[in-house]
Design an enzyme around this catalytic site. Sequence first.
Site, PDB file in Angstrom:
ATOM      1  CG  ASP A   1       6.679 -14.132  -6.695  1.00  0.00           C
ATOM      2  OD1 ASP A   1       5.679 -13.642  -6.132  1.00  0.00           O
ATOM      3  OD2 ASP A   1       6.592 -14.975  -7.610  1.00  0.00           O
TER       4      ASP A   1
ATOM      5  CG  ASP B   1      -2.237  -1.870  -2.595  1.00  0.00           C
ATOM      6  OD1 ASP B   1      -3.181  -2.034  -3.379  1.00  0.00           O
ATOM      7  OD2 ASP B   1      -1.625  -0.797  -2.488  1.00  0.00           O
TER       8      ASP B   1
ATOM      9  CB  CYS C   1       2.379  -5.604  -3.236  1.00  0.00           C
ATOM     10  SG  CYS C   1       1.975  -7.282  -3.763  1.00  0.00           S
TER      11      CYS C   1
ATOM     12  CE  LYS D   1      -2.499   1.279  -0.323  1.00  0.00           C
ATOM     13  NZ  LYS D   1      -1.557   1.807  -1.343  1.00  0.00           N
TER      14      LYS D   1
ATOM     15  CB  CYS E   1      -5.767   1.436  -7.232  1.00  0.00           C
ATOM     16  SG  CYS E   1      -4.368   0.905  -8.235  1.00  0.00           S
TER      17      CYS E   1
ATOM     18  CB  ALA F   1       7.039  -0.475  -3.919  1.00  0.00           C
ATOM     19  N   PRO F   2       5.036   1.979  -2.876  1.00  0.00           N
ATOM     20  CG  PRO F   2       4.384   4.212  -3.116  1.00  0.00           C
ATOM     21  CD  PRO F   2       3.919   2.809  -3.389  1.00  0.00           C
ATOM     22  N   GLY F   3       5.448   2.273  -0.128  1.00  0.00           N
ATOM     23  CA  GLY F   3       5.606   2.263   1.325  1.00  0.00           C
ATOM     24  C   GLY F   3       4.650   3.129   2.107  1.00  0.00           C
TER      25      GLY F   3
END
Length: 431
Positions: A301, A320, A250, A256, A373, A252-254
């Site tokens: 997906d 994430d 997953c 990690k 998070c 976005a936003p990139g």
Amino acid sequence: MTHSGSQPRALAARVLDAVLHRGRSLKAELAAVLPQLDDPRDRALVEAICFAVLRQPVRYQAALDAWIPKPLPRRDSELKALLFAGFAQLDALQLAPHAAVAATVEAARALGRKHQAGLVNALLRRAQREGLPTVDASAHWPQWLRERIARDWPQDESAVLAASAEEPPMWLRVNRRVLSRDAYRTRLDDAGITAHADDSLPDALRLDSAMAVAALPMFGDGAVSVQDASAQLVADALAPASGARVLDACIAPGGKAAHLLERDASLRITGVDIDAKRLDRVRTNLARQHLEHDVVLRAADAADLPSWWDGVPFDAVLLDAPCSATGIVRRQPDVLLHRRPADLDALTTTQARLIDALWRTLRPGGVLLYATCSILKEENEAQVDAFLARTPDARAEPLDDRFGRVSGAGRQRLPGERGGDGFFYARLRKH
């Protein structure tokens, strides 16, 4: 400040009206509004006002309830948002009172509310004289969500709610491929910017208050990025071997994936995201750091393996997972306005679907890092425990106390601990 400051106040009121009264996303509204302002100081002011209001809207509503005999009608929702913006300037932001009041009164006129400018002036002057009412920091949390926090963290409930209402520090991640953290800290010192290091975060520097990224030395050259301390720990928790084939499921936003590549250029990363538009932002972020050619991106997906996976197993998988975002309320305060109990059922179902599918993409001996998070145990500890119970070839590996307190098979950081966001990590090895 002259009346030229009315435009950012008027735009802030429109953003707040959309978020508070029409269920819109703060991030989406700001993205639409901020480009209308040429001056970065005006853009920063709009953001600061919106965040300040949304961290304690109940307090500002209490002022209106005390000072206005009859509630404002629904047709005056924009006026109410402007008053909240005015209160925040005097209260949380501590702007110069005369300038803040004058510009906000002028903003009422700019919004076509000339007939209500006197009311705005009177209420803001009263707020200046008397101050705002004191309200419990947790008062704007939905009752159902407060109950879950109390159930999961009975000894920490008050601290969690208080930390979630505070302005967070600004954490920077220094790109070690460009220069060392110490060298960048010297650059900040030379620019008059004070930064603090944390020995447990080798690439991080903390600024006590936010500033425009354009003012950060070498930001445009990819030397530094903005990323919370807890998110930076993901690279340490996953810790892929040199040359590993890595999936960021997953992406976005990139941030990690970029962090992993800043540490080890030999990694071969595939990034998947269900939203093709979000991948555009990933490409932009990677390009700033000259990493756009180092990640293979797929719009899909992640749990629908036939739609994107070539069947070659990964050495490491980062999940994430989409979650309630209850660990980052101080950064996304509108979460408390939009989240509903039914969302948790949908999210936990999605999380289980993702972890089960992605486990199939991992080679024997490989590692999957499950991260969120969130601070809710049903998304974290319980989710991982259930996965381990139904997955015979999965074993949890211990993480040290840098990652927070023990929580089932993983570790949990709560909001504000060591200055970071709320975050959960579980490192799972495939046997």
